[in-house]
Write a protein that holds these residues in place. Structure first.
Motif, short mmCIF file in Angstrom:
data_model
loop_
_atom_site.label_atom_id
_atom_site.label_comp_id
_atom_site.label_asym_id
_atom_site.label_seq_id
_atom_site.Cartn_x
_atom_site.Cartn_y
_atom_site.Cartn_z
N ARG A 67 0.42 -1.15 0.09
CA ARG A 67 -0.20 0.26 0.47
C ARG A 67 1.03 1.07 -0.10
NH1 ARG A 67 -4.70 -2.45 4.51
NH2 ARG A 67 -5.63 -3.87 2.49
N CYS A 68 2.11 1.06 0.51
CA CYS A 68 3.08 2.82 0.16
C CYS A 68 3.25 2.45 -0.86
CB CYS A 68 4.43 2.48 1.20
SG CYS A 68 3.87 2.33 2.97
N LEU A 69 3.50 1.56 -1.63
CA LEU A 69 4.47 1.47 -3.40
C LEU A 69 2.88 1.77 -4.20
CD1 LEU A 69 6.66 -1.34 -3.25
CD2 LEU A 69 6.77 1.35 -3.22
N PHE A 70 1.85 1.30 -3.75
CA PHE A 70 1.34 1.70 -4.54
C PHE A 70 -0.53 2.77 -4.45
CE2 PHE A 70 3.37 -2.59 -5.89
CZ PHE A 70 2.95 -2.11 -6.72
N VAL A 71 -1.13 3.16 -5.72
CA VAL A 71 -2.45 3.68 -5.27
C VAL A 71 -3.18 3.24 -6.47
CG1 VAL A 71 -3.69 6.31 -4.94
CG2 VAL A 71 -0.90 5.67 -3.96
N TRP A 72 -4.75 3.36 -5.62
CA TRP A 72 -5.84 2.97 -6.73
C TRP A 72 -6.27 4.11 -6.90
CZ3 TRP A 72 -7.66 -1.50 -8.06
CH2 TRP A 72 -6.56 -2.73 -7.33
N ASN A 73 -6.53 4.43 -8.44
CA ASN A 73 -6.79 5.40 -8.97
C ASN A 73 -8.63 5.14 -8.32
OD1 ASN A 73 -8.38 6.42 -11.02
ND2 ASN A 73 -6.83 6.89 -12.15
N GLN A 74 -8.76 6.47 -7.94
CA GLN A 74 -10.54 5.95 -7.97
C GLN A 74 -11.04 5.94 -8.50
OE1 GLN A 74 -11.32 5.37 -4.96
NE2 GLN A 74 -9.24 5.72 -4.42
N ASP A 75 -11.36 6.79 -10.24
CA ASP A 75 -11.86 6.28 -11.09
C ASP A 75 -11.85 4.89 -11.57
OD1 ASP A 75 -12.69 9.47 -10.39
OD2 ASP A 75 -11.04 10.26 -12.28
N ASP A 76 -10.49 5.39 -12.43
CA ASP A 76 -10.02 3.59 -12.73
C ASP A 76 -10.90 2.30 -11.67
OD1 ASP A 76 -9.28 3.83 -14.43
OD2 ASP A 76 -6.89 3.55 -13.17
N LEU A 77 -11.10 2.08 -9.97
CA LEU A 77 -11.63 1.41 -9.67
C LEU A 77 -13.17 0.88 -9.61
CD1 LEU A 77 -10.94 -0.56 -7.38
CD2 LEU A 77 -11.54 1.43 -5.07
N ALA A 78 -13.45 3.16 -9.63
CA ALA A 78 -15.26 3.16 -9.64
C ALA A 78 -15.69 2.18 -11.28
CB ALA A 78 -15.57 4.28 -9.93
N ASP A 79 -14.17 2.31 -12.12
CA ASP A 79 -15.12 1.70 -13.69
C ASP A 79 -15.60 0.17 -13.13
OD1 ASP A 79 -15.47 4.31 -14.23
OD2 ASP A 79 -12.97 3.99 -15.37
N LEU A 80 -13.92 -0.25 -13.07
CA LEU A 80 -14.64 -1.89 -12.25
C LEU A 80 -14.96 -2.10 -11.99
CD1 LEU A 80 -12.42 -4.29 -12.53
CD2 LEU A 80 -11.24 -3.65 -10.71
N ILE A 81 -15.89 -2.15 -11.16
CA ILE A 81 -16.33 -2.53 -10.11
C ILE A 81 -17.80 -2.34 -10.66
CG2 ILE A 81 -18.27 -1.82 -8.27
CD1 ILE A 81 -15.26 -0.62 -6.89
N ARG A 82 -18.15 -1.12 -11.66
CA ARG A 82 -19.54 -1.06 -12.24
C ARG A 82 -19.00 -2.30 -13.13
NH1 ARG A 82 -18.81 4.08 -11.77
NH2 ARG A 82 -17.86 4.66 -13.39
N ALA A 83 -18.35 -2.27 -14.03
CA ALA A 83 -18.45 -3.96 -15.37
C ALA A 83 -18.43 -4.77 -14.12
CB ALA A 83 -16.52 -3.58 -15.76
N LYS A 84 -17.29 -4.79 -13.28
CA LYS A 84 -17.89 -6.55 -13.12
C LYS A 84 -19.44 -6.57 -12.05
CE LYS A 84 -16.35 -9.97 -11.31
NZ LYS A 84 -16.47 -10.76 -11.93
#
Length: 90
Positions: free
Chosen positions: A61-78
């Motif tokens: 979690r220190c090295l990687f940050v989730w892009n909130q827009d990408d995450l929302a798109d992924l959730i909607r797609a799933k």
């Protein structure tokens, strides 16, 4: 000059990829982030330590940050995929 980088699990110069691309002066073979985290974790503790999993997760979690827009798109797609299959998301 442009550089090309290949990420692999052995970025320490011992990789077969270093031999394959030795004549390409712009080719760099580097250790990928997953194996970097694993090496760092093993250097600090063993994987049998009770806090090892939590440590590796925190390090990631220190090295990687989730892009909130990408995450929302992924959730909607799933959710859409599951809806098409007649299933519901939990």
């Amino acid at each position: 000059m442009k550089y090309t980088i290949i990420f692999t699990e052995t970025g320490d110069g011992k990789s077969r990829l270093n031999e394959l691309f030795s004549k390409w002066s712009s080719m760099n073979v580097r250790l990928d982030s997953l194996h970097f985290i694993m090496r760092l974790g093993k250097g600090c503790s063993s994987d049998s330590h009770p806090a090892y999993g939590r440590f590796i997760t925190s390090l990631s979690r220190c090295l990687f940050v989730w892009n909130q827009d990408d995450l929302a798109d992924l959730i909607r797609a799933k959710q859409s995929e599951l809806q098409c299959q007649g299933k519901t998301a939990e």
